[in-house]
Write a protein that holds these residues in place. Structure first.
Motif, PDB file in Angstrom:
ATOM      1  N   GLY A 153       0.814  -1.223   0.000  1.00 42.60           N
ATOM      2  CA  GLY A 153       0.000   0.000   0.000  1.00 42.60           C
ATOM      3  C   GLY A 153       0.840   1.262   0.000  1.00 42.60           C
ATOM      4  O   GLY A 153       0.475   2.252  -0.619  1.00 42.60           O
ATOM      5  N   ILE A 214      -4.008   2.999   4.237  1.00 38.32           N
ATOM      6  CA  ILE A 214      -3.553   1.686   3.739  1.00 38.32           C
ATOM      7  C   ILE A 214      -2.262   1.251   4.429  1.00 38.32           C
ATOM      8  O   ILE A 214      -1.959   0.068   4.521  1.00 38.32           O
ATOM      9  N   PRO A 229      -8.567   0.289   5.408  1.00 42.40           N
ATOM     10  CA  PRO A 229      -7.383   0.579   4.586  1.00 42.40           C
ATOM     11  C   PRO A 229      -7.686   0.631   3.083  1.00 42.40           C
ATOM     12  O   PRO A 229      -7.297   1.575   2.397  1.00 42.40           O
ATOM     13  N   TRP A 230      -8.372  -0.388   2.571  1.00 45.52           N
ATOM     14  CA  TRP A 230      -8.663  -0.417   1.132  1.00 45.52           C
ATOM     15  C   TRP A 230      -9.707   0.625   0.756  1.00 45.52           C
ATOM     16  O   TRP A 230      -9.672   1.186  -0.345  1.00 45.52           O
ATOM     17  N   LEU A 233      -7.807   3.821   0.336  1.00 45.28           N
ATOM     18  CA  LEU A 233      -7.072   3.857  -0.932  1.00 45.28           C
ATOM     19  C   LEU A 233      -8.047   4.062  -2.099  1.00 45.28           C
ATOM     20  O   LEU A 233      -7.725   4.741  -3.077  1.00 45.28           O
TER      21      LEU A 233
END
Length: 256
Positions: A153, A214, A229-230, A233
């Motif tokens: 990431g 991320i 986290p995703w 992003l």
């Protein structure tokens, strides 16, 4: 001109400009050096931390502390890749050679993105391993839950920062104007909005605030961010798509 020829030509242009080498080198050096320094300081401070801070201690995220400065070099890289031709007047020659403006812009962005991704990934992995070496017994391992995702990431984050800057530069065309907006935005405005309680909920949706999620492995105790986290992003990627779309639309509509 075929797309492959345009890509080859853009690669020649990018690698022959000295600023490409020094901005990417600066991004690597600053990110790694600052990450190592802050990791070493954090190791020395660990025993003096409160129990609450020790619980939310995130060795992986600490090794990426240099990213906040390293990303500024990535911003300069993204801006110069796109706006150099405008400042030198070469843009007219380029568009005469490649009249399909979409092909021209996205070939340039594809080459620069590939370069940013390679540098970003290498930087992220080296930063992680050297940072963890500095942390000693407090270090994380690459195989620990969430760590590999955070390290990959980190590379994606640096790449997206460069891509966002390319989109802004394509819209504004001027390197000075682009940097004059992007540098204060990422270095000051975003941090202020993200750290003041009244604007915190707005700040967390800005590209760098959302994207940096991320790189977190340990969620802070008082974290109320409504995405993971995703998700963070993904928000950053939407900003990038919007910036690139804006750059494409304006390039199509106006004269060189």
């Amino acid at each position: 001109m075929a797309a492959t020829q345009v890509i080859r030509s853009e690669w020649t242009k990018i690698r022959s400009v000295a600023s490409t080498v020094w901005t990417l080198s600066l991004a690597v050096i600053v990110t790694i050096a600052l990450g190592m320094l802050i990791s070493a300081l954090s190791k020395n401070e660990f025993d003096n931390m409160s129990a609450r801070d020790q619980l939310s201690f995130d060795p992986t995220f600490i090794s990426f502390a240099g990213m906040s400065l390293g990303q500024l070099a990535m911003i300069v890289f993204g801006v110069l890749v796109v706006s150099n031709e405008y400042s030198t007047g070469m843009i007219r020659t380029s568009l005469a050679a490649v009249p399909q403006r979409g092909t021209f812009l996205f070939s340039k962005i594809a080459v620069a993105t590939g370069l940013a991704l390679a540098v970003g990934m290498a930087t992220s992995f080296v930063t992680f391993f050297l940072g963890q070496a500095m942390l000693g017994e407090h270090r994380a391992q690459l195989g620990d839950p969430g760590v590999l995702r955070a390290v990959i990431g980190g590379g994606l984050y640096m790449t997206l920062i460069a891509m966002f800057s390319m989109g802004v530069a394509a819209m504004l065309r001027s390197p000075m104007l682009s940097l004059g907006i992007l540098m204060p935005f990422f270095f000051l405005v975003s941090n202020i909005l993200g750290n003041v309680s009244a604007t915190e909920k707005i700040g967390r949706y800005l590209p760098d605030q959302a994207g940096s999620k991320i790189m977190q492995v340990v969620t802070p105790v008082d974290d109320s961010t409504p995405y993971g986290p995703w998700g963070g992003l993904g928000i950053m990627a939407l900003w990038v798509v919007a910036a690139l779309a804006g750059g494409y639309v304006l390039l199509k509509r106006r004269d060189a």
